[in-house]
Design a protein around this motif. Sequence first.
Motif, PDB file in Angstrom:
ATOM      1  N   PRO A 121      13.287   3.391   4.304  1.00  0.00           N
ATOM      2  CA  PRO A 121      12.139   4.111   4.873  1.00  0.00           C
ATOM      3  C   PRO A 121      10.809   3.406   4.655  1.00  0.00           C
ATOM      4  N   ALA A 122      10.600   2.775   3.493  1.00  0.00           N
ATOM      5  CA  ALA A 122       9.325   2.102   3.226  1.00  0.00           C
ATOM      6  C   ALA A 122       9.111   0.942   4.190  1.00  0.00           C
ATOM      7  N   CYS A 123      10.159   0.146   4.420  1.00  0.00           N
ATOM      8  CA  CYS A 123      10.053  -0.972   5.355  1.00  0.00           C
ATOM      9  C   CYS A 123       9.841  -0.467   6.781  1.00  0.00           C
TER      10      CYS A 123
ATOM     11  N   GLU B 115       9.995   2.407  -3.537  1.00  0.00           N
ATOM     12  CA  GLU B 115      10.560   1.073  -3.365  1.00  0.00           C
ATOM     13  C   GLU B 115      11.971   1.016  -3.930  1.00  0.00           C
ATOM     14  N   GLN B 116      12.887   0.503  -3.142  1.00  0.00           N
ATOM     15  CA  GLN B 116      14.254   0.299  -3.604  1.00  0.00           C
ATOM     16  C   GLN B 116      14.330  -0.995  -4.421  1.00  0.00           C
ATOM     17  N   SER B 117      15.038  -0.941  -5.516  1.00  0.00           N
ATOM     18  CA  SER B 117      15.149  -2.129  -6.375  1.00  0.00           C
ATOM     19  C   SER B 117      15.801  -3.290  -5.631  1.00  0.00           C
ATOM     20  N   ALA B 118      16.727  -2.984  -4.724  1.00  0.00           N
ATOM     21  CA  ALA B 118      17.405  -4.045  -3.978  1.00  0.00           C
ATOM     22  C   ALA B 118      16.424  -4.768  -3.054  1.00  0.00           C
ATOM     23  N   ILE B 119      15.496  -4.012  -2.468  1.00  0.00           N
ATOM     24  CA  ILE B 119      14.486  -4.625  -1.602  1.00  0.00           C
ATOM     25  C   ILE B 119      13.555  -5.498  -2.424  1.00  0.00           C
TER      26      ILE B 119
ATOM     27  N   ILE C 290      11.057  -7.274   5.030  1.00  0.00           N
ATOM     28  CA  ILE C 290      10.553  -5.994   5.555  1.00  0.00           C
ATOM     29  C   ILE C 290      10.989  -5.821   7.004  1.00  0.00           C
ATOM     30  N   THR C 291      10.814  -6.857   7.809  1.00  0.00           N
ATOM     31  CA  THR C 291      11.143  -6.778   9.231  1.00  0.00           C
ATOM     32  C   THR C 291      12.626  -6.531   9.447  1.00  0.00           C
ATOM     33  N   GLU C 292      13.460  -7.352   8.811  1.00  0.00           N
ATOM     34  CA  GLU C 292      14.907  -7.227   9.004  1.00  0.00           C
ATOM     35  C   GLU C 292      15.419  -5.869   8.541  1.00  0.00           C
ATOM     36  N   THR C 293      14.910  -5.409   7.404  1.00  0.00           N
ATOM     37  CA  THR C 293      15.354  -4.128   6.859  1.00  0.00           C
ATOM     38  C   THR C 293      14.892  -2.969   7.726  1.00  0.00           C
ATOM     39  N   ALA C 294      13.665  -3.075   8.231  1.00  0.00           N
ATOM     40  CA  ALA C 294      13.128  -2.014   9.085  1.00  0.00           C
ATOM     41  C   ALA C 294      13.895  -1.924  10.399  1.00  0.00           C
ATOM     42  N   LEU C 295      14.166  -3.063  11.024  1.00  0.00           N
ATOM     43  CA  LEU C 295      14.880  -3.061  12.299  1.00  0.00           C
ATOM     44  C   LEU C 295      16.304  -2.525  12.137  1.00  0.00           C
TER      45      LEU C 295
ATOM     46  N   TRP D 239       0.828  -1.211   0.000  1.00  0.00           N
ATOM     47  CA  TRP D 239       0.000   0.000   0.000  1.00  0.00           C
ATOM     48  C   TRP D 239       0.857   1.253   0.000  1.00  0.00           C
ATOM     49  N   LEU D 240       1.889   1.279   0.807  1.00  0.00           N
ATOM     50  CA  LEU D 240       2.786   2.435   0.850  1.00  0.00           C
ATOM     51  C   LEU D 240       3.434   2.692  -0.506  1.00  0.00           C
ATOM     52  N   ILE D 241       3.802   1.615  -1.190  1.00  0.00           N
ATOM     53  CA  ILE D 241       4.451   1.759  -2.500  1.00  0.00           C
ATOM     54  C   ILE D 241       3.423   2.123  -3.566  1.00  0.00           C
ATOM     55  N   ALA D 242       2.278   1.424  -3.560  1.00  0.00           N
ATOM     56  CA  ALA D 242       1.264   1.634  -4.603  1.00  0.00           C
ATOM     57  C   ALA D 242       0.690   3.043  -4.563  1.00  0.00           C
TER      58      ALA D 242
END
Length: 328
Positions: free
Chosen positions: A241-243, A214-218, A231-236, A205-208
């Motif tokens: 920012p999106a995660c 959205e980062q291409s690497a993600i 999402i969890t690992e990247t956010a922590l 939803w955040l991306i759409a």
Amino acid sequence: MILTGDIGGTNTRLALFRQVAGQLQCQHHATYPSADYDSLEQIIIAFIASQSESSEQVHSACLGVAGVVINGRCDATNLPWVMDEAELAAHCQLSTVRLINDLQAAAHGVLALDEHDFVDLNPHASLNPVGNRAVIAAGTGLGEAILYWDGEHYHPFATEGGHCDFAPADQLQDDLLIWLRARWGAHISYERIVSGPGLQEIYRWLIATEREQEQSAIRSRMHLQNASAVITETALAKQDPACEQALQLFIRIYAQEAGNMALKSLATGGIYLAGGIAPKILPALQSALFLQSWLNKGRFRTLLQKIPVKVVVHPQVSLIGAARFLLG
């Protein structure tokens, strides 16, 4: 020796327990990817066969399953399995099989754990050892159970509260609900958001809606790994920012529904966050964000301040609970 199970949409966990001097001792446990098997019977037979060298025979089983259990039968919520006590007993050569809801099993397990098996989230709480309690568990789905206090004992029972209608708390969540309805129809439950797949929905939803980029690497990592884990690992790690925004909104809504559960069950004895997700996002749950959302209940803020909120960090809580249920 007794067999216990925690049957979820992602994993099926089985264990063998022996009771020694009134204490349960786990002799062996294993985890199986649920989607890799056509039935629960296949997993149980494989697990018992792996213990063929044991001198003790398995006679009985209690299995906590993610779904509604009626008259010993369950049509799993997030799996294409129908489970029946009599059929499982016959196919797996067991004298007794009991099916209970997985959150009912977790609730029984909570009663058996020690204080070091929990992490407190509410520093304002005052323990009420004789009040109702409740368990809420985000994983593949969202499970909820209540432990009713009768004045002498706790009586855990299952609910399907995770499938109740999601209630937005602000304009941002209003927008999320509208977007989810366009994707999934009129009924949007808390499980649609507070779950592993739900965390992915928030991110999408955040991306759409171009709230985040959205980062291409993600995106590439999500094609190769579990998207919720990415999402969890990247956010922590605060690497995207999106995660981060997805996890923060997830935590807010998780806290809101935990507060709803506390009010609906008057769980003055405590709310327990079980399931696979809470221990993995513990640092984020310990932030001020969870507590702020937990307390956002208007005139009942003062009541919520007094209620203990604890994360269950013991990995076998449901397996222990199933064993306790079987032994009575």
